[in-house]
Design a protein around this motif. Structure first.
Motif, PDB file in Angstrom:
ATOM      1  N   GLU A 255       0.810  -1.178   0.254  1.00  0.00           N
ATOM      2  CA  GLU A 255      -0.011  -0.041  -0.052  1.00  0.00           C
ATOM      3  C   GLU A 255       0.724   1.317   0.210  1.00  0.00           C
ATOM      4  OE1 GLU A 255      -3.021  -0.039   3.066  1.00  0.00           O
ATOM      5  OE2 GLU A 255      -4.243  -1.328   2.010  1.00  0.00           O
ATOM      6  N   ILE A 256       0.455   2.342  -0.842  1.00  0.00           N
ATOM      7  CA  ILE A 256       1.182   3.409  -0.679  1.00  0.00           C
ATOM      8  C   ILE A 256       0.025   4.547  -0.890  1.00  0.00           C
ATOM      9  CG2 ILE A 256       1.252   3.599  -3.342  1.00  0.00           C
ATOM     10  CD1 ILE A 256       3.927   4.916  -3.080  1.00  0.00           C
ATOM     11  N   SER A 257       0.279   5.652   0.026  1.00  0.00           N
ATOM     12  CA  SER A 257      -0.750   6.590  -0.102  1.00  0.00           C
ATOM     13  C   SER A 257      -0.069   7.910  -0.536  1.00  0.00           C
ATOM     14  CB  SER A 257      -1.149   6.611   1.450  1.00  0.00           C
ATOM     15  OG  SER A 257      -1.888   5.850   1.890  1.00  0.00           O
ATOM     16  N   GLY A 258      -0.992   8.691  -1.048  1.00  0.00           N
ATOM     17  CA  GLY A 258      -0.203  10.268  -1.286  1.00  0.00           C
ATOM     18  C   GLY A 258      -1.332  11.150  -2.022  1.00  0.00           C
ATOM     19  N   MET A 259      -0.947  12.381  -2.611  1.00  0.00           N
ATOM     20  CA  MET A 259      -1.869  13.039  -3.106  1.00  0.00           C
ATOM     21  C   MET A 259      -2.181  12.753  -4.468  1.00  0.00           C
ATOM     22  SD  MET A 259      -1.553  17.333  -3.711  1.00  0.00           S
ATOM     23  CE  MET A 259      -0.236  17.082  -5.044  1.00  0.00           C
ATOM     24  N   ALA A 260      -3.344  12.564  -5.027  1.00  0.00           N
ATOM     25  CA  ALA A 260      -3.810  11.814  -6.155  1.00  0.00           C
ATOM     26  C   ALA A 260      -4.438  13.226  -6.967  1.00  0.00           C
ATOM     27  CB  ALA A 260      -4.937  10.912  -6.284  1.00  0.00           C
ATOM     28  N   VAL A 261      -3.848  13.752  -7.936  1.00  0.00           N
ATOM     29  CA  VAL A 261      -4.567  14.792  -8.816  1.00  0.00           C
ATOM     30  C   VAL A 261      -5.456  14.385  -9.919  1.00  0.00           C
ATOM     31  CG1 VAL A 261      -3.916  16.904 -10.130  1.00  0.00           C
ATOM     32  CG2 VAL A 261      -2.181  16.040  -8.304  1.00  0.00           C
ATOM     33  N   PRO A 262      -6.507  14.826  -9.842  1.00  0.00           N
ATOM     34  CA  PRO A 262      -7.661  14.325 -10.826  1.00  0.00           C
ATOM     35  C   PRO A 262      -7.428  14.928 -12.079  1.00  0.00           C
ATOM     36  CG  PRO A 262      -8.659  15.779  -9.429  1.00  0.00           C
ATOM     37  CD  PRO A 262      -7.175  15.510  -8.778  1.00  0.00           C
ATOM     38  N   GLU A 263      -8.107  14.300 -13.202  1.00  0.00           N
ATOM     39  CA  GLU A 263      -8.064  14.964 -14.547  1.00  0.00           C
ATOM     40  C   GLU A 263      -8.761  16.269 -14.188  1.00  0.00           C
ATOM     41  OE1 GLU A 263      -9.691  12.237 -16.981  1.00  0.00           O
ATOM     42  OE2 GLU A 263      -7.975  11.137 -17.364  1.00  0.00           O
ATOM     43  N   GLY A 264      -8.553  17.300 -15.032  1.00  0.00           N
ATOM     44  CA  GLY A 264      -9.262  18.705 -15.102  1.00  0.00           C
ATOM     45  C   GLY A 264      -8.309  19.759 -14.999  1.00  0.00           C
ATOM     46  N   ILE A 265      -8.735  20.683 -14.319  1.00  0.00           N
ATOM     47  CA  ILE A 265      -8.157  22.008 -14.165  1.00  0.00           C
ATOM     48  C   ILE A 265      -7.576  22.018 -12.680  1.00  0.00           C
ATOM     49  CG2 ILE A 265      -7.802  24.323 -14.626  1.00  0.00           C
ATOM     50  CD1 ILE A 265      -9.933  24.183 -16.777  1.00  0.00           C
ATOM     51  N   THR A 266      -6.235  22.188 -12.361  1.00  0.00           N
ATOM     52  CA  THR A 266      -5.713  21.962 -10.967  1.00  0.00           C
ATOM     53  C   THR A 266      -4.806  23.439 -11.038  1.00  0.00           C
ATOM     54  OG1 THR A 266      -5.827  19.567 -10.927  1.00  0.00           O
ATOM     55  CG2 THR A 266      -4.641  20.904  -9.226  1.00  0.00           C
ATOM     56  N   LEU A 267      -5.312  23.999  -9.963  1.00  0.00           N
ATOM     57  CA  LEU A 267      -4.446  25.352  -9.560  1.00  0.00           C
ATOM     58  C   LEU A 267      -3.694  25.126  -8.428  1.00  0.00           C
ATOM     59  CD1 LEU A 267      -4.862  27.786 -11.167  1.00  0.00           C
ATOM     60  CD2 LEU A 267      -6.221  28.761  -9.397  1.00  0.00           C
ATOM     61  N   ILE A 268      -2.233  25.578  -8.361  1.00  0.00           N
ATOM     62  CA  ILE A 268      -1.111  25.512  -7.398  1.00  0.00           C
ATOM     63  C   ILE A 268      -0.989  27.148  -7.026  1.00  0.00           C
ATOM     64  CG2 ILE A 268       0.952  24.728  -6.688  1.00  0.00           C
ATOM     65  CD1 ILE A 268       0.858  22.852  -8.653  1.00  0.00           C
ATOM     66  N   VAL A 269      -1.104  27.604  -5.654  1.00  0.00           N
ATOM     67  CA  VAL A 269      -1.434  28.627  -5.426  1.00  0.00           C
ATOM     68  C   VAL A 269      -0.586  28.909  -3.914  1.00  0.00           C
ATOM     69  CG1 VAL A 269      -3.385  29.488  -6.406  1.00  0.00           C
ATOM     70  CG2 VAL A 269      -3.591  28.777  -4.235  1.00  0.00           C
ATOM     71  N   GLY A 270      -0.063  29.903  -3.356  1.00  0.00           N
ATOM     72  CA  GLY A 270       0.509  30.117  -2.520  1.00  0.00           C
ATOM     73  C   GLY A 270       1.371  31.412  -2.465  1.00  0.00           C
ATOM     74  N   GLY A 271       1.863  31.716  -1.202  1.00  0.00           N
ATOM     75  CA  GLY A 271       2.864  32.965  -1.151  1.00  0.00           C
ATOM     76  C   GLY A 271       4.144  32.340  -1.677  1.00  0.00           C
ATOM     77  N   GLY A 272       4.911  33.504  -1.983  1.00  0.00           N
ATOM     78  CA  GLY A 272       6.097  33.328  -2.731  1.00  0.00           C
ATOM     79  C   GLY A 272       7.146  32.364  -1.743  1.00  0.00           C
ATOM     80  N   TYR A 273       8.080  31.483  -2.422  1.00  0.00           N
ATOM     81  CA  TYR A 273       8.914  30.766  -1.435  1.00  0.00           C
ATOM     82  C   TYR A 273       8.253  29.736  -0.635  1.00  0.00           C
ATOM     83  CZ  TYR A 273      11.953  34.596  -2.991  1.00  0.00           C
ATOM     84  OH  TYR A 273      12.563  35.675  -3.745  1.00  0.00           O
TER      85      TYR A 273
END
Length: 618
Positions: A255-273
């Motif tokens: 078994e392995i667990s982690g972040m699964a990114v689905p098909e579609g439009i995914t945005l990655i945001v956040g402050g600098g650095y």
């Protein structure tokens, strides 16, 4: 794509070759003669457990070292049949053996001294990615390992004793300790093959579960430095948001667990650095498998993914970019758009269309390296400059159609425009290198604001059936000078990737493999930044998913073959690339080489083949 077993143009075998004793006698006969006498050694020689083939002898001790390969019968090599059952297992094992051989020869390198490159023994220097290379290939009957040896000399006088020491003392020990299963760490071999099988299964899961990417919990994403691809020590291990965490079963790891990114439009945001670009960089290199200990072993991305960016000054050849750019004030046709010096917006529009042509199912974009006017136009700007006066349809208004009508997902790092929130299916905030799923919060906030225009009419995928016309008749002088201007504008430094096969003893950066290999055109590669065919330069510095200089050298060989054998002014670019891929599949590297297959080639992806062909100015 697994290459065929016997890839050398010459079919060496024991009956055709000489014995090792004959090689020793020949060596002693030419001792202290002029360097060209070394050329008499070219041929095959039978040693006790392997065949040694001297493919090409360098012209003098300062030239690129001589090309040599050894062949070991698989029965003698002794690897378990189950480790060779599938192509991806063979590639992983080949990569492991190259690294083993590189470690062995390190202790013998330059022990035989002399002028120039005397005593140099070298093979491909593998990076963190597992690539299919000409340096080691496991076929149906034998294992072939290709490398370079600097034939020793003092001045231009042969040092036969030095070469005898290399071929009869150093090399047999290195071969025996590297390519025979009985002498290897069996646990490490097993772990290498098992890791490859788990990674392959994870890629299958992406397709089955309609995912674009997976990042395992505990992954180490930051790299040591801008010039080192090694994992950063004491960095924050990746931990998936609970709402995006999925658990899957792998054949060996379990078994392995982690972040699964689905098909579609995914945005990655956040402050600098906070790690936005670090995550995207890991995803863009997740199209390749990584070695154990890299930290990104289970950062797995759809292997057709393409990183898009602005590339001001690049060449574009008759490409239909009308879904993004139309009604130019000069009346230029954007259904067959061509330019020697693209703007940021036209270059990024071309990159999208080229990605579609190459069959990509995922686009990766960082707002920081994109053309702002290509990505988005805010409402105020549209009031000041009416839509009728703006020829650009921004990516914001095409992303949804790209997914819903063309089946192409997008992962986008955004830092300045909130307009992208309105098209996102998933929003991930990076907070001190830790991802947080803020999708629901963003959707609630969007309700309180006026939505921008997020779709535009007139979406259509180009037919990609235009004839691809390239060759020497299209203006070498102009294209060469334009290429030089481009290089001067952006500089000539490498991108910090590992150097390829050190056939000329150069350090990281510029790998010069000037070779004709029996063909009419000379090719030369410079790290991962560019390659040239005769005087025609192809700039690749912004094709960010090239992992190794040897891929660049391979691209040069593929393009040379296409120019000489495939491009006829009638076939489309897709047809040309399909022929190249089929030829590589059926005939291996020998189709693109001359009298012998050299060390120093690594298989590029289809997407990089398209990129190289599209950037060729000839």
């Amino acid at each position: 794509m697994q290459l065929s077993g016997n890839l050398s143009n010459k079919s060496w075998n024991k009956s055709a070759g000489k014995s090792s004793n004959e090689l020793r006698t020949m060596l002693r006969a030419i001792d202290h003669k002029s360097y060209p006498a070394y050329k008499s050694l070219a041929g095959a020689y039978s040693f006790e457990t392997y065949e040694l083939v001297i493919d090409h002898v360098q012209g003098d001790p300062f030239a690129s070292p001589s090309s040599v390969h050894v062949e070991v019968e698989l029965g003698k090599a002794g690897f378990p049949a189950e480790y060779l059952a599938k192509p991806f297992m063979r590639v992983a094992l080949e990569d492991f053996l190259i690294r083993q051989f590189a470690g062995q020869i390190e202790s013998y390198n330059f022990k035989t001294r002399g002028s120039g490159k005397s005593g140099l023994i070298s093979i491909s220097r593998c990076g963190q990615e597992v690539l299919e290379r000409s340096a080691c290939e496991i076929g149906d009957r034998k294992l072939t390992a290709r490398f370079h040896v600097g034939f020793p000399a003092f001045g231009r006088t042969i040092d036969a004793g030095g070469l005898e020491k290399i071929l009869f003392d150093f090399l047999p020990k290195c071969v025996e300790r590297s390519f025979f299963y009985r002498n290897l760490n069996k646990k490490q071999v097993e772990e290498t093959v098992f890791l490859a099988e788990d990674q392959h299964r994870m890629r299958e899961i992406l397709r089955e579960e309609h995912l674009t990417a997976f990042v395992a919990d505990g992954s180490i994403l930051p790299r040591k430095s801008g010039i080192s691809d090694l994992p950063m020590k004491e960095s924050v291990p990746f931990e998936s948001p609970k709402t995006m965490r999925r658990t899957f079963a792998l054949p060996h790891r379990g078994e392995i667990s982690g972040m699964a990114v689905p098909e579609g439009i995914t945005l990655i945001v956040g402050g600098g650095y906070h790690g936005k670009s670090t995550l995207l960089s890991a995803l863009q290199m997740g199209v390749y498998n990584h070695i154990a200990g890299d930290g990104r072993e289970f950062v797995i991305t759809d292997d057709t993914a393409v990183k898009l960016r602005a590339e001001e000054g690049r060449f574009i050849r008759n490409l239909d970019i009308s879904m993004f750019i139309n009604d130019l004030p000069n009346g230029k046709d954007t259904k067959a758009f061509a330019t020697q010096d693209a703007s940021g917006s036209t270059s990024q529009a071309a990159a999208v269309v080229e990605g579609l042509e190459a069959g990509s199912r995922l686009f990766l974009i960082d707002e920081d390296t994109s053309a702002t006017n290509f990505m988005v136009r805010d409402e105020f700007m549209q009031e000041v400059i009416s839509r009728e006066k703006e020829p650009i349809t921004p990516f914001l208004e095409r992303a949804r159609d790209l997914y819903e009508k063309a089946g192409v997902s997008t992962i986008l790092v955004a830092g300045s425009s909130g307009a992208f929130f309105y098209i996102a299916d998933q929003v991930i905030q990076m907070d001190a290198y830790r991802p947080v799923d803020i999708t629901e919060r963003v959707k609630e906030l969007c309700k309180a604001h006026k939505a921008p225009r997020t779709q535009a009419p007139g979406f259509g995928i180009p037919a990609f059936d235009q004839a691809f016309k390239a060759g020497k008749s299209s203006g070498a002088t102009k294209s060469a000078s334009t290429g030089r201007a481009y290089a001067e504008k952006y500089g000539r430094g490498g991108r910090g990737r590992n150097a390829g096969c050190a056939e000329n003893g150069e350090e990281n950066g510029e790998q010069k493999s000037e070779q004709r290999a029996g063909r009419g055109s000379k090719i030369r590669s410079s790290g991962t930044d560019s390659f040239s065919i005769d005087r025609e330069s192809v700039e690749m510095r912004f094709v960010e998913q090239l992992a190794d200089p040897e891929q660049n050298t391979a691209l040069a060989s593929l393009l040379r073959y296409a120019l000489e054998q495939v491009i006829d002014g009638r076939r489309s670019l897709r047809q040309v690339v399909e022929i190249l891929s089929e030829t590589l599949e059926k005939r291996g590297w020998s189709a693109f080489s001359g009298s012998y297959v050299p060390c120093g080639l690594a298989k590029p992806r289809t997407q990089e083949i398209f990129a190289a062909m599209s950037r060729f100015r000839g």
